[in-house]
Write a protein that holds these residues in place. Structure first.
Motif, PDB file in Angstrom:
ATOM      1  N   GLY A   3      23.442 -47.577  81.868  1.00 22.34           N
ATOM      2  CA  GLY A   3      24.552 -46.651  81.686  1.00 22.34           C
ATOM      3  C   GLY A   3      25.611 -47.224  80.752  1.00 22.34           C
ATOM      4  O   GLY A   3      26.157 -48.295  81.003  1.00 22.34           O
ATOM      5  N   GLY A   4      25.921 -46.510  79.669  1.00 18.00           N
ATOM      6  CA  GLY A   4      26.937 -46.972  78.721  1.00 18.00           C
ATOM      7  C   GLY A   4      26.485 -48.071  77.788  1.00 18.00           C
ATOM      8  O   GLY A   4      27.312 -48.684  77.106  1.00 18.00           O
ATOM      9  N   SER A   5      25.187 -48.323  77.725  1.00 15.50           N
ATOM     10  CA  SER A   5      24.661 -49.395  76.872  1.00 15.50           C
ATOM     11  C   SER A   5      24.168 -48.831  75.544  1.00 15.50           C
ATOM     12  O   SER A   5      24.186 -47.630  75.318  1.00 15.50           O
ATOM     13  N   GLU A   6      23.701 -49.717  74.681  1.00 16.57           N
ATOM     14  CA  GLU A   6      23.154 -49.305  73.383  1.00 16.57           C
ATOM     15  C   GLU A   6      22.148 -50.346  72.927  1.00 16.57           C
ATOM     16  O   GLU A   6      22.235 -51.523  73.288  1.00 16.57           O
ATOM     17  N   LEU A   7      21.170 -49.880  72.151  1.00 14.30           N
ATOM     18  CA  LEU A   7      20.240 -50.767  71.461  1.00 14.30           C
ATOM     19  C   LEU A   7      20.589 -50.737  69.978  1.00 14.30           C
ATOM     20  O   LEU A   7      20.650 -49.664  69.374  1.00 14.30           O
ATOM     21  N   LEU A   8      20.809 -51.904  69.406  1.00 19.41           N
ATOM     22  CA  LEU A   8      21.197 -52.004  68.004  1.00 19.41           C
ATOM     23  C   LEU A   8      20.157 -52.791  67.219  1.00 19.41           C
ATOM     24  O   LEU A   8      19.696 -53.841  67.674  1.00 19.41           O
ATOM     25  N   CYS A   9      19.781 -52.267  66.065  1.00 18.90           N
ATOM     26  CA  CYS A   9      18.958 -53.012  65.110  1.00 18.90           C
ATOM     27  C   CYS A   9      19.809 -53.289  63.870  1.00 18.90           C
ATOM     28  O   CYS A   9      20.870 -52.699  63.677  1.00 18.90           O
ATOM     29  N   PHE A  10      19.310 -54.180  63.028  1.00 22.61           N
ATOM     30  CA  PHE A  10      20.078 -54.576  61.849  1.00 22.61           C
ATOM     31  C   PHE A  10      19.188 -54.475  60.617  1.00 22.61           C
ATOM     32  O   PHE A  10      17.986 -54.715  60.672  1.00 22.61           O
ATOM     33  N   ARG A  11      19.826 -54.095  59.496  1.00 28.02           N
ATOM     34  CA  ARG A  11      19.138 -53.959  58.216  1.00 28.02           C
ATOM     35  C   ARG A  11      19.825 -54.819  57.171  1.00 28.02           C
ATOM     36  O   ARG A  11      21.050 -54.902  57.130  1.00 28.02           O
ATOM     37  N   ILE A  12      19.007 -55.446  56.336  1.00 26.93           N
ATOM     38  CA  ILE A  12      19.521 -56.148  55.160  1.00 26.93           C
ATOM     39  C   ILE A  12      18.960 -55.436  53.932  1.00 26.93           C
ATOM     40  O   ILE A  12      17.743 -55.296  53.789  1.00 26.93           O
ATOM     41  N   SER A  13      19.840 -54.963  53.056  1.00 25.45           N
ATOM     42  CA  SER A  13      19.404 -54.340  51.805  1.00 25.45           C
ATOM     43  C   SER A  13      19.837 -55.226  50.640  1.00 25.45           C
ATOM     44  O   SER A  13      20.941 -55.767  50.630  1.00 25.45           O
ATOM     45  N   ASN A  14      18.940 -55.380  49.688  1.00 23.09           N
ATOM     46  CA  ASN A  14      19.227 -56.119  48.462  1.00 23.09           C
ATOM     47  C   ASN A  14      19.366 -55.089  47.350  1.00 23.09           C
ATOM     48  O   ASN A  14      18.389 -54.582  46.824  1.00 23.09           O
ATOM     49  N   ASP A  15      20.602 -54.759  47.022  1.00 28.19           N
ATOM     50  CA  ASP A  15      20.875 -53.687  46.061  1.00 28.19           C
ATOM     51  C   ASP A  15      20.917 -54.172  44.612  1.00 28.19           C
ATOM     52  O   ASP A  15      21.371 -53.447  43.733  1.00 28.19           O
TER      53      ASP A  15
END
Length: 287
Positions: free
Chosen positions: A106-118
């Motif tokens: 309850g009230g939690s989240e799953l977070l992923c991360f991205r690295i972009s090389n622009d």
């Protein structure tokens, strides 16, 4: 004279082209929620509702009694008393597991991360360090499971002794000190114009606002890139779970989960997994 002119113009042209080539890669760190939506800005809003649950000793065990028809004078045809017996294979901790699930998710989240090389330059040996204070009411972990198991009335049929021992592999690794959670993501090389996303997610549950300090390292950068994200606790009111809620039928309990866990994420994930299964079951490919 012509030769000198060509050499001069050629050198100037080469120098001009070299000046246009970026010296350093342009790396950008992005944050993605459980639904795969990239969050904009420096703010991460947690969804759902924090749940408070009854004390464990107030939550009854889950039982289902099957009555045996009795014969004359309260005895059945087998000569035993006509009482009843427990159905086998039931999960007697079903209600308690429901409470634990709501308290955790309850009230939690799953977070992923991205690295972009622009840029048009290869970024070598990229890594990201994520740091969060270990405050009361803040819990953080790494996980590869994007679809947590919802408690079941039946005991799980697991035969771990038949399975070879395996250690989960996380690309975001967890560590901690007395004051901080510390996560490291070894991204590796990031090709020009590409995006790399973590396979491991960060589970975060917070009943108060907190911060994630993110530092991106790269061998080709003169210095690391630092960024801070504000994690905002859910704005929904705390949901008080009663024993009657834990005893609710599946449809009623699903409504409670929709309110508590990432605004209905579990239902959306179940539909996604079902559609994936349907597609794969009809996908006929050569051996």
């Amino acid at each position: 004279m012509v030769y000198h002119l060509l050499m001069t113009v050629g050198t100037d042209l080469v120098n001009t082209q070299l000046q246009r080539v970026p010296k350093y890669p342009e790396l950008k760190l992005g944050v993605v929620n459980a639904d795969g939506e990239e969050l904009s800005g420096d703010s991460i809003q947690l969804r759902g509702a924090i749940c408070t649950v009854p004390p464990e000793d107030e939550i009854p065990n889950y039982v289902k009694v099957i009555n045996v028809p009795g014969g004359r004078n309260g005895f059945n045809m087998f000569g035993g008393m006509s009482t009843g017996f427990m159905e086998q294979g039931l999960n007697d901790k079903f209600f308690k597991e429901r409470a634990k699930f709501l308290r955790t998710w309850g009230g939690s989240e799953l977070l992923c991360f991205r690295i972009s090389n622009d840029s048009r330059v290869l970024a070598k040996n990229v890594s990201v360090c994520l740091v969060i204070r270990r405050d009361v009411g803040v819990a953080v972990d790494n996980t590869n499971d994007y679809f947590p198991d919802i408690p079941s009335k039946q005991k799980s049929q697991r035969y771990d002794f038949l399975q070879p021992n395996s250690i989960p592999s996380y690309d975001i690794k967890r560590g901690h000190s007395d004051q901080e959670y510390i996560f490291t993501w070894d991204v590796g090389d990031v090709q020009a114009g590409t995006v790399v996303e973590s396979k491991t997610a960060m589970f975060i549950r917070a009943d108060r606002n907190t911060f994630i300090r993110a530092t991106t390292y790269c061998d080709d950068l003169p210095e690391p890139i630092s960024k801070e994200y504000q994690v905002k606790a859910t704005t929904k009111e705390i949901t008080q779970i009663m024993v009657s809620d834990l005893k609710a039928d599946d449809a009623e309990f699903s409504a409670i989960l929709d309110n508590a866990v990432m605004d209905g994420y579990l239902g959306r994930r179940a539909e996604k997994e079902f559609n994936k299964y349907q597609h794969e079951s009809q996908e006929h490919l050569p051996d």
